[in-house]
Design a protein around this motif. Structure first.
Motif, PDB file in Angstrom:
ATOM      1  N   GLU A  98       3.410   1.219   3.474  1.00  0.00           N
ATOM      2  CA  GLU A  98       2.028   1.256   3.960  1.00  0.00           C
ATOM      3  C   GLU A  98       1.060   0.746   2.895  1.00  0.00           C
ATOM      4  O   GLU A  98       0.126  -0.005   3.197  1.00  0.00           O
ATOM      5  CB  GLU A  98       1.669   2.696   4.355  1.00  0.00           C
ATOM      6  N   VAL A  99       1.268   1.155   1.647  1.00  0.00           N
ATOM      7  CA  VAL A  99       0.399   0.664   0.570  1.00  0.00           C
ATOM      8  C   VAL A  99       0.508  -0.844   0.436  1.00  0.00           C
ATOM      9  O   VAL A  99      -0.492  -1.550   0.250  1.00  0.00           O
ATOM     10  CB  VAL A  99       0.762   1.373  -0.758  1.00  0.00           C
TER      11      VAL A  99
ATOM     12  N   ARG B 278      -3.433  -6.603   3.599  1.00  0.00           N
ATOM     13  CA  ARG B 278      -4.621  -6.762   4.436  1.00  0.00           C
ATOM     14  C   ARG B 278      -5.877  -6.916   3.596  1.00  0.00           C
ATOM     15  O   ARG B 278      -6.781  -7.683   3.948  1.00  0.00           O
ATOM     16  CB  ARG B 278      -4.748  -5.548   5.375  1.00  0.00           C
ATOM     17  N   LEU B 279      -5.984  -6.158   2.505  1.00  0.00           N
ATOM     18  CA  LEU B 279      -7.164  -6.275   1.642  1.00  0.00           C
ATOM     19  C   LEU B 279      -7.247  -7.649   0.990  1.00  0.00           C
ATOM     20  O   LEU B 279      -8.341  -8.177   0.780  1.00  0.00           O
ATOM     21  CB  LEU B 279      -7.134  -5.191   0.562  1.00  0.00           C
TER      22      LEU B 279
ATOM     23  N   THR C 244      -1.394  -2.350   3.293  1.00  0.00           N
ATOM     24  CA  THR C 244      -2.839  -2.261   3.041  1.00  0.00           C
ATOM     25  C   THR C 244      -3.272  -3.274   1.999  1.00  0.00           C
ATOM     26  O   THR C 244      -4.326  -3.926   2.130  1.00  0.00           O
ATOM     27  CB  THR C 244      -3.195  -0.843   2.577  1.00  0.00           C
TER      28      THR C 244
END
Length: 310
Positions: free
Chosen positions: A219-220, A226-227, A223
């Protein structure tokens, strides 16, 4: 008379038969093989070797020993003279050893050749050529026996030293210590049994934790992707920072100089206002009657040291 005649006939027949048998034996034992004489000289022990002993070439009988004596050319050596069939392939690289035959222990001459030379060893019965006699297995064992005995004696001395009373006591102490160490290990093993029993559950919990950590890591990572994507928050933040920098640069280049000019004008206006206020404080009637003519200074007409007009 007849008995004597029969005895003579019987005796003659026996003599004739004996002669025939002797001739037959000579005919059967005749040896027409042509042999050449060779000699061997050695300083080794040749016990078990006798005259008329066989001479073999790689196990094939090819001759016999004719003479065993002392070598007159080399003092202290034993001379062995043999007769070998001319058909035997005796070359300049042929060598001999003394071998033992079976359980009887009778010796014989064993010829061999390593094939280093194909040149035949030329025979000469007047001065027989010599074939090198190398130590055989028995000679090697005799030579090595002393070394073996010395090594056995050294091993025995070391064994006696190893089995001395002091070493035996040290071994007993070591065995006792090993026994105590084994008992300690057994106690430690028994103390670890509850811990070992919990290891499967701990392993399962660790597996669950690792899976959760992997999911959180995924998940990190998602993320972060995506960032960092184009048009994402970090990209927009970078664009906003660039726009802010451009606005600051424009403000510094255009607005700040104008603000400086306005500040200068404001400062001049404030100074002018301060002078006006000061003048009103000094001459309040000037608000009604005006400032009037200026007060004459020194040297001008109407000047008065007290500051009044005449």
């Amino acid at each position: 008379m007849e008995n004597k005649a029969h005895a003579l006939i019987a005796g003659a027949f026996v003599l004739l038969v004996s002669a025939l048998l002797a001739l037959l034996a000579l005919w059967l034992t005749r040896d027409n093989t042509q042999r050449d004489l060779y000699e061997m000289s050695t300083s080794e022990i040749i016990s078990g070797l006798q005259p008329q002993a066989l001479v073999r070439y790689r196990g094939v009988p090819v001759g016999k020993v004719e003479l065993i004596g002392f070598d007159t050319k080399q003092k202290g050596n034993v001379l062995i003279r043999v007769s070998i069939d001319r058909s035997a392939p005796v070359t300049t690289s042929t060598f001999a050893t003394v071998a033992s035959q079976g359980v009887t222990g009778l010796g014989f001459i064993q010829l061999d050749d390593e094939g280093e030379s194909a040149e035949r060893l030329v025979p000469n019965d007047e001065d027989p050529p010599r074939i090198p006699l190398k130590p055989g297995l028995i000679d090697k064992l005799i030579k090595q026996s002393e070394v073996i005995f010395n090594q056995a004696e050294q091993a025995s001395m070391r064994l006696n030293k190893l089995l001395s009373d002091e070493n035996q006591q040290a071994v007993n102490v070591a065995v006792t210590q090993l026994s105590e160490a084994a008992g300690s290990l057994n106690r430690v093993a028994k103390g670890l049994e509850p811990t070992v029993a919990t290891l499967p559950a701990l392993s399962r919990e660790t597996s669950v934790t690792l899976r959760a950590v992997k999911v959180a890591s995924d998940e990190v990572a998602g993320t972060a992707r995506r960032l960092n994507e184009k048009g994402g928050p970090i990209d927009k933040l970078a664009q906003g920072g660039a726009a802010l920098a451009a606005g600051v640069e424009t403000f510094s280049a255009a607005t700040l100089p104008k603000l400086g000019e306005v500040a200068d004008e404001t400062a001049r206006a404030m100074r002018q206002l301060r002078r006006t206020v000061n003048a009103v404080d000094d001459n309040p009637q000037s608000l009604i009657f005006g400032n009037g003519p200026p007060v004459p200074g020194p040297g001008e007409a109407g000047f008065s040291p007290n500051g009044a007009q005449e």
